[in-house]
Design an enzyme around this catalytic site. Structure first.
Site, PDB file in Angstrom:
ATOM      1  N   SER A 252       0.794  -1.082   0.212  1.00  0.00           N
ATOM      2  CA  SER A 252       0.298   0.019   0.150  1.00  0.00           C
ATOM      3  C   SER A 252       1.398   1.147  -0.493  1.00  0.00           C
ATOM      4  CB  SER A 252      -1.147   0.311   1.063  1.00  0.00           C
ATOM      5  OG  SER A 252      -1.232   0.958   1.740  1.00  0.00           O
ATOM      6  N   LYS A 253       0.309   2.671  -0.339  1.00  0.00           N
ATOM      7  CA  LYS A 253       0.780   3.626  -0.723  1.00  0.00           C
ATOM      8  C   LYS A 253       1.187   3.946   0.811  1.00  0.00           C
ATOM      9  CE  LYS A 253      -0.290   5.464  -5.501  1.00  0.00           C
ATOM     10  NZ  LYS A 253      -1.324   6.251  -5.870  1.00  0.00           N
ATOM     11  N   ARG A 254       0.269   3.833   1.977  1.00  0.00           N
ATOM     12  CA  ARG A 254      -0.387   4.554   2.963  1.00  0.00           C
ATOM     13  C   ARG A 254       0.684   4.054   3.852  1.00  0.00           C
ATOM     14  NH1 ARG A 254      -5.663   3.597   2.547  1.00  0.00           N
ATOM     15  NH2 ARG A 254      -6.332   5.134   2.592  1.00  0.00           N
ATOM     16  N   ALA A 256       3.674   3.145   2.364  1.00  0.00           N
ATOM     17  CA  ALA A 256       5.405   2.872   1.765  1.00  0.00           C
ATOM     18  C   ALA A 256       6.397   3.097   2.512  1.00  0.00           C
ATOM     19  CB  ALA A 256       5.046   4.076   0.526  1.00  0.00           C
TER      20      ALA A 256
END
Length: 516
Positions: A252-254, A256
């Site tokens: 996930s980007k969250r 990262a």
């Protein structure tokens, strides 16, 4: 029928590895079947959109070779290709559904809906919203909406089953009695995702939707929108998500920042990808050069073909053993039947190995073009480039050059003075008799002609035998003297590339260092 597949990223951040994998699957399927790949920008979320993120998304696709037939910078007959510019299409579609009795304006307040939800919870029942205004006649619904705009909901029929024949997940059935009447447009006229995406897919004649499995939960509502619009839904294929390394959790980007390890920070500093004054915390917050983003791999010197190969194999296979699959082969054989129905785990080590296989067989010119920007960013090359020297360095590095950033690990000393490793100096140059042997061998080198690998190798062997030295000891000492480190290309290749004068200068410098 011409197959038309779209990929619709939101410009809320840089190009994510998981998103690229999905886009690649879309592109491969379209190309295999002679279809068209459309790039559409879903930018209706004004609060999260970041205009500066759009160009890196487009540049990332271009770097990878994922070209689009319609979309930004290309145009096409179904534009505009930005959802924020398609508002009138959504408003027209809403009015048509109101006029045909398929939707209604909902005037219930949030407090009223919350009260009904709490009542349902008290009775241990799931709350399924059915607005009190859903029984308005189409004429009254249109009249009231025009007099007092409100959020618009789609009418969900009772006691029916939504059936999705997914090409990867199989048949999925959802009872309409479990689906609330969804809001398709806000009171200000702006469309919600599940509605806007269907309106656009219909307008753009999309025949297949390939996307991440996390969107499967949106599909029943979207199917109902298709039906309300009187359009047959496209073929769906929901691809399992990509998980983080050694984890069952989505990449996930969250999360990262969790992948910016001390090793990643050191790598980014090593290739001068971030300003020298940045703290580790600033590097962690720099989204573009995060290992879950495509830009990281471009900056680190991965060949795009290697990245494509790895991502194509991430959940799809040609057979039960082939790992290196050129994109032409992938394109000719891609299909849903060999997509794994379970999640794939991102493995950076495997990605590096795949990339190194492509670097290994790349042409010398390709390698030269790859290492030049790395050397320039490090301040080791200016605008005037000696391509012949760079080519010799690349050849000397051989298979050590797994990605182009490796040139800084193994060959930076060719382009600057050695930075002497204290341990290497102590271990190789402080041995008894070595400084004097270096001084005497330098005299031999002054008259050595031709100054090439076979001649130098023979000279060192003869000299070592005459001085009753181990050839390996002098060899290692020479390496540290001219490179500063104990690892790198063959020592005689290094001597030749540096040339006689530079070699003698470096030996003199290290001998002076040993006297201090």
């Amino acid at each position: 029928m011409t197959i038309r597949i779209r990929f619709a990223p939101s410009p809320t951040g840089y190009l994510h590895i998981g998103g690229v994998r999905t886009a690649l699957f879309c592109w491969l399927y379209a190309r295999r079947h002679g279809g068209q790949f459309i790039l559409r920008i879903d930018d209706t979320d004004a609060e999260r959109n970041r205009p500066e993120a759009l160009q890196p998304i487009l540049d990332g696709f271009k770097w990878l070779g994922i070209t689009w037939d319609e979309g930004p910078e290309v145009g096409g007959p179904h534009g505009p290709y930005f959802q924020a510019q398609r508002g009138q299409l959504y408003r027209d579609a809403v009015m048509k559904l109101l006029e045909t009795g398929k939707a209604y304006p909902c005037y219930m307040t949030k407090e009223e809906i919350d009260g009904l939800r709490k009542d349902a919870e008290a009775n241990k029942a799931s709350y399924v919203h059915r607005g009190r205004d859903r029984d308005l006649s189409p004429a009254d619904a249109v009249r009231m909406f025009r007099e007092k705009p409100a959020s618009v909901r789609l009418k969900v029929a009772a006691d029916q089953v939504v059936v999705i024949d997914d090409q990867i997940c199989g048949k999925v059935e959802v009872q309409t009695n479990t689906i609330s009447d969804p809001v398709i447009a806000r009171s200000d006229g702006s469309a919600l995702y599940n509605f806007a995406t269907v309106v656009d897919d219909v307008a753009m004649n999309i025949t297949h939707i390939i996307r991440a499995k996390e969107h499967l939960s949106n599909t029943p509502v979207q199917v109902l929108v298709y039906e309300a619009m009187g359009v047959k839904p496209p073929i769906f294929a929901h691809v399992p998500v990509v998980n983080a390394p050694n984890s069952n959790k989505k990449l996930s980007k969250r999360d990262a920042h969790k992948f910016v390890t001390p090793e990643v920070i050191a790598a980014l500093r090593g290739v001068h990808a971030v300003p020298a004054e940045w703290t580790d915390e600033q590097i962690k917050k720099n989204e573009s050069l995060n290992p879950v983003m495509v830009e990281f791999y471009r900056v680190m010197g991965y060949l795009p073909e290697g990245v494509i190969n790895y991502l194509g194999r991430l959940g799809w296979s040609l057979d039960d053993k082939t790992e290196i699959i050129p994109i032409e082969t992938m394109r000719a054989n891609f299909g849903f039947e060999r997509i794994n129905s379970s999640s794939a785990s991102f493995d950076p080590a495997k990605m590096l190995w795949v990339a190194s296989e492509y670097t290994k067989v790349a042409s010398l010119d390709r390698k030269i073009e790859g290492v030049i920007p790395v050397l320039q960013r490090a301040g080791l090359l200016g605008d005037a480039v000696d391509r012949d020297k760079v080519g010799k360095v690349v050849l000397a590095c051989g298979d050590r050059l797994k990605i182009f950033a490796d040139v800084l690990n193994y060959a930076a000393f060719f382009f600057r003075d050695p930075q002497y490793d204290a341990k290497a100096v102590k271990q190789r140059l402080h041995k008894e008799g070595i400084p004097e042997a270096l001084r005497e061998f330098a005299e031999v080198l002054k008259t050595t002609e031709p100054f090439d690998v076979p001649t130098l190798e023979a000279k060192l062997a003869t000299f070592s035998e005459a001085k009753q030295l181990k050839a390996g000891d002098l060899n290692h000492a020479m390496r540290v003297a001219i490179t500063g480190v104990m690892v790198g290309p063959g020592v005689f290749e290094c001597l030749v590339i540096l040339g006689k004068d530079e070699t003698l200068r470096r030996i003199d410098v290290v001998l002076q260092l040993l006297r201090t």
